[in-house]
Design an enzyme around this catalytic site. Structure first.
Site, PDB file in Angstrom:
ATOM      1  CB  CYS A 106      -0.829   0.062   1.259  1.00 55.34           C
ATOM      2  SG  CYS A 106      -2.229  -1.488   1.071  1.00 55.34           S
ATOM      3  N   PRO A 107       0.400   2.419  -0.632  1.00 58.10           N
ATOM      4  CG  PRO A 107       0.476   4.481  -1.369  1.00 58.10           C
ATOM      5  CD  PRO A 107       1.419   3.799  -0.534  1.00 58.10           C
TER       6      PRO A 107
END
Lengths: 81, 268
Positions: A17-18
């Protein structure tokens, strides 16, 4: 009823992530409304984050399932441009 | 175009935003923005537009970097005292983001060169420190129907407005003609809080990004005034003037003029 084959598949194993969502979002942006995207991933947090973010952006999450080992498959139908 | 892995990382926080996304980021990379001035306002505007990935920045300024600039002109630094401001700004912006091409022009905008210089840009940002340039830029943008984001600062107060020629107000709808020389003090005479151009420049950059993305509301027919001492923002409605000398129904001004006579030429 047989499940519709995905219109596009992306393999984002190894991403965290992201960038998991960023890659998934870029993939779905280039698709048509009604088409289905299959995402293969292995980052545990993204398994809950991607479906949530996709729903926040107005897309339909069809399936979230473990596909063996650490891999997960998420399928999303594009509802909104 | 496809994003490189580096671009996916660099612009990830934009791509995640529903209002920007990959499509919006591509618009930013394709956009061309012209900055009038590489001083207090031009520095933060250019810095943030470069960070945002606005692909082409044009920038004009006649000055060189001085120590007295560094209290607020954040694209320059102590080692660059004596260097042309546009050269310093180009180095800073291109070092921040190699996706950005900076066209630096050391010189002054005049009635004879401005139309040719700004014609290939999508949006113009005014961060100039003097009224002759401000009116020249306004008139040229009205003639070319080019969006102009205008900012100004003095002491503790700044203002921002977005001019969409023949759609919203223009600078002359607000103030028909330049004030007489000497009436309005410059930053040099009156001082300016160093952070103020950062606030106003960031607001100008925000307006530019919204214009490129086609998202949100811009300061059309509106003057936004910021008072740093009071920590307050005030919005003032600015209607289009139907008798405006340049964007009205029967414009009196049909060609560009230089208003240089009598104005102090020193940088703010």
């Amino acid at each position: 009823m047989k499940e519709k084959a995905p219109d596009k598949k992306i393999d984002i194993r190894g991403l965290v992530c992201p960038y998991t969502f960023v890659k998934a979002k870029l993939a779905i942006e280039d698709m048509e409304v009604g088409q289905v995207l299959e995402i293969v991933l292995d980052y545990p947090e993204a398994v809950s984050n991607i479906p949530k973010s996709m729903q926040d952006h107005g897309q339909a999450v069809l399936k979230v399932e473990q596909s063996g080992g650490k891999d997960w498959i998420i399928t999303v139908r594009k509802e909104k441009d | 175009m496809e994003f490189t892995d580096e671009q996916v990382q660099r612009y990830s926080r934009h791509i995640i935003l529903p209002e920007v996304g990959g499509k919006g980021q591509k618009k930013l990379l394709a956009a061309k923005v012209f900055l009038v001035g590489a001083g207090g306002l031009g520095c933060p505007v250019g810095y943030y537009l470069a960070a945002a990935g606005v692909g082409t920045l044009g920038i004009v300024d006649d000055d060189i970097v001085e120590l007295s600039n560094l209290q607020r002109q954040i694209a320059h630094n102590t080692k660059r005292v004596g260097m042309p401001k546009v050269e310093s700004a180009k180095k800073t912006f291109e070092a921040l983001n190699p996706d950005v091409k900076v066209n630096a022009m050391k010189g002054r905008l005049t009635k004879d060169n401005i139309l040719d210089i700004i014609k290939d840009y999508d949006i113009v940002v005014d961060g100039s420190d003097n009224f002759p340039t401000r009116y020249l830029v306004n008139d040229a943008c009205v003639m070319l129907k080019k969006p102009l984001v205008s900012g100004a600062i003095l002491r503790f107060e700044g203002q921002v407005t977005t001019l969409l020629p023949h759609d919203g107000h223009c600078y002359r709808c607000l103030f028909e003609a330049p004030p007489p020389p000497g009436l309005v003090p410059s930053c040099q005479e009156a001082g300016v809080l160093g952070v103020l151009p950062g606030v106003i420049g960031a607001l100008e950059a925000t307006e530019v990004l919204k214009l490129i993305l086609g998202r949100g509301d811009v300061l059309k027919n509106t003057l936004l005034i910021y008072d740093a001492l009071k920590a307050s923002f005030r919005r003032v409605k600015v209607p289009r003037n139907p008798d405006c000398p340049i964007c009205g129904a029967h414009p009196a001004i049909t060609k560009l003029e230089d208003y240089d006579a009598g104005y102090c030429q020193l940088g703010g």
